[in-house]
Design a protein around this motif. Sequence first.
Motif, PDB file in Angstrom:
ATOM      1  N   ILE A 156       0.855  -1.193   0.000  1.00 40.12           N
ATOM      2  CA  ILE A 156       0.000   0.000   0.000  1.00 40.12           C
ATOM      3  C   ILE A 156       0.885   1.234   0.000  1.00 40.12           C
ATOM      4  CG2 ILE A 156      -1.815   1.255   1.193  1.00 40.12           C
ATOM      5  CD1 ILE A 156      -2.546  -1.473   2.533  1.00 40.12           C
ATOM      6  N   THR A 175      -5.129  -3.187   6.883  1.00 39.91           N
ATOM      7  CA  THR A 175      -6.169  -4.039   6.287  1.00 39.91           C
ATOM      8  C   THR A 175      -6.581  -5.176   7.204  1.00 39.91           C
ATOM      9  OG1 THR A 175      -4.389  -5.221   5.123  1.00 39.91           O
ATOM     10  CG2 THR A 175      -5.563  -3.501   3.906  1.00 39.91           C
ATOM     11  N   SER A 203      -8.666   0.236  -2.839  1.00 44.96           N
ATOM     12  CA  SER A 203      -8.371  -1.185  -2.623  1.00 44.96           C
ATOM     13  C   SER A 203      -8.076  -1.932  -3.909  1.00 44.96           C
ATOM     14  CB  SER A 203      -9.572  -1.849  -1.952  1.00 44.96           C
ATOM     15  OG  SER A 203     -10.710  -1.824  -2.829  1.00 44.96           O
ATOM     16  N   GLN A 208      -7.622  -6.816  -7.743  1.00 49.21           N
ATOM     17  CA  GLN A 208      -6.858  -7.391  -6.633  1.00 49.21           C
ATOM     18  C   GLN A 208      -7.757  -8.211  -5.705  1.00 49.21           C
ATOM     19  OE1 GLN A 208      -3.747  -7.627  -6.081  1.00 49.21           O
ATOM     20  NE2 GLN A 208      -2.651  -5.950  -7.075  1.00 49.21           N
ATOM     21  N   TRP A 212      -7.357  -9.873  -1.496  1.00 50.45           N
ATOM     22  CA  TRP A 212      -8.265  -9.661  -0.376  1.00 50.45           C
ATOM     23  C   TRP A 212      -8.863 -10.974   0.117  1.00 50.45           C
ATOM     24  CZ3 TRP A 212      -8.906  -5.200   2.272  1.00 50.45           C
ATOM     25  CH2 TRP A 212      -8.360  -4.047   1.715  1.00 50.45           C
ATOM     26  N   GLY A 215      -6.189 -12.893   1.871  1.00 51.76           N
ATOM     27  CA  GLY A 215      -5.841 -12.197   3.097  1.00 51.76           C
ATOM     28  C   GLY A 215      -6.861 -12.389   4.202  1.00 51.76           C
ATOM     29  N   VAL A 279      -3.492   0.332  -3.074  1.00 52.16           N
ATOM     30  CA  VAL A 279      -2.769  -0.921  -3.274  1.00 52.16           C
ATOM     31  C   VAL A 279      -2.067  -0.857  -4.626  1.00 52.16           C
ATOM     32  CG1 VAL A 279      -2.974  -3.417  -3.546  1.00 52.16           C
ATOM     33  CG2 VAL A 279      -4.401  -2.231  -1.857  1.00 52.16           C
ATOM     34  N   PHE A 302       0.351  -4.686   2.957  1.00 57.76           N
ATOM     35  CA  PHE A 302      -0.984  -5.259   3.079  1.00 57.76           C
ATOM     36  C   PHE A 302      -0.879  -6.325   4.165  1.00 57.76           C
ATOM     37  CE2 PHE A 302      -4.392  -8.175   2.250  1.00 57.76           C
ATOM     38  CZ  PHE A 302      -5.423  -7.399   1.746  1.00 57.76           C
ATOM     39  N   LYS A 303      -1.866  -6.372   5.068  1.00 55.21           N
ATOM     40  CA  LYS A 303      -1.834  -7.362   6.145  1.00 55.21           C
ATOM     41  C   LYS A 303      -3.018  -8.316   6.028  1.00 55.21           C
ATOM     42  CE  LYS A 303       0.577  -4.427   9.508  1.00 55.21           C
ATOM     43  NZ  LYS A 303       0.500  -3.802  10.843  1.00 55.21           N
ATOM     44  N   SER A 311       1.393 -10.999   0.950  1.00 52.45           N
ATOM     45  CA  SER A 311       1.567 -10.635  -0.448  1.00 52.45           C
ATOM     46  C   SER A 311       1.143 -11.797  -1.329  1.00 52.45           C
ATOM     47  CB  SER A 311       3.027 -10.268  -0.717  1.00 52.45           C
ATOM     48  OG  SER A 311       3.211  -9.840  -2.046  1.00 52.45           O
TER      49      SER A 311
END
Length: 453
Positions: A156, A175, A203, A208, A212, A215, A279, A302-303, A311
């Motif tokens: 990000i 995130t 986002s 992407q 998400w 994640g 992102v 990004f978490k 990632s």
Amino acid sequence: MVQRQKRLIAVTVAASVLVLTGCSGGGGETADVSFSDSPSGALAAWGFDNADDVGTSRVEYAEKQLSDVDIEIDQTAFDAQKFTTRVASGNVPDVVQMDRQFVGTYAAQGLITPLDECFATHGVDPDEQYYESVVDDVEWDDKVWGVPQFYQPPAIILNKRVMDAAGVTADQIDTSKPDVLLAAIGKMYTASGGNPTVLGFDSVGVNQAGLWLLGFGGEIMDDEGVPALDSPENARALDFLKQLFDAQGGYAKYRSFTDSFDAFGDNNPYVADQVAAQVNAQWYVNVLSPYVDEVQIEAVPFKNIEGEPFSVASGTAFVIPVGAKNADAACAWALELTSQDAWLAAGEARAATISDSPGAINTGLFTGSPAADEAIRDQFVKESGNAGFDQTIATFYEVVGEGESYGASAAGQEIQTELKNAVTSALLGDKSSEDALADAQDAAMRAYDKVVN
């Protein structure tokens, strides 16, 4: 095959890759191919359209190593429909560069050659040379089908100028903490006449979506590559994505706004202050570097939902089509192009290019090989004098080892298409997240069953 973590990236692809003539599931039958450590003869390559300093320096390096090979490169971009047509007709190049998302599908349909013997002949262990997630991209049915190159991890990128004005700090762009992120967006988002003028957080939710969903602990296919789009975790991720868009005018208005961005130009979203956070893949730092005096950036990872940096892998690979006339030279050329020495030659060429441009910043190269990445970073990536850019570059280096693969599946292309359709439908409010994903799962399973049964 028990794949390590097979996953899928949601991007637009041609559906025609599943329409093949005379190609069976289960990997098909491929002609016997042998490899040696002393290739010779003519080599026809297609799709290597990397015409910049990174590409040309590696081509020159490979040519020197393969003095007995006459290399001819068609630099036109890879085209899925053209590829399947050429394989069906038997008029194929010896080696093709393509996005890794295609590899599993073509392997399942018997259009490309497994490369385990290629690697072994040249003493290359894929599990040692490449990131695990990158190898996962090109594995299917217990075989490796491509020689990977590049790995563009997302993170990000923050627009500190917008964030500071709104009183938002970097730790709030998290995130893994939906409530915290939504509150920060509320402080930074602005609109005029109901239309966005500044996005608090972009986002990139459709293109992407895989990032998400993974994640949030979801999966897009199981360990065997079977579609798994309708998992509860996927629905929760999609529900949160919809919250993000609804908090910023809704998906339709977002699309209209972002379609107007001058993403690669002098009025890009960070110069124009149209985003507070977005992102982005690592290459976008290169886009911003000419504007170092006009932007104020930093980055955060990004978490995932557990709060850990996260990632996903993406990039290209070289494959050898079934029916290639000189698979031996194709194997050697692909491995030379992706060797550490070739990447160091590319790093040197990039450094020379940057030295000719006063103020330019070396953001590094992300090759798909951890050893090459670190060697290039150690030798060529120096402090730029801009703390924000240096911190951003370091963030991408920190997350590159945290990747998961989008994976390989016999129906990978159809899964991608159906996922993108489902996400778009849910974000527009046409269907609930659960219904959209259930419909996508049904369509993806039909495609999967058609290939493997």
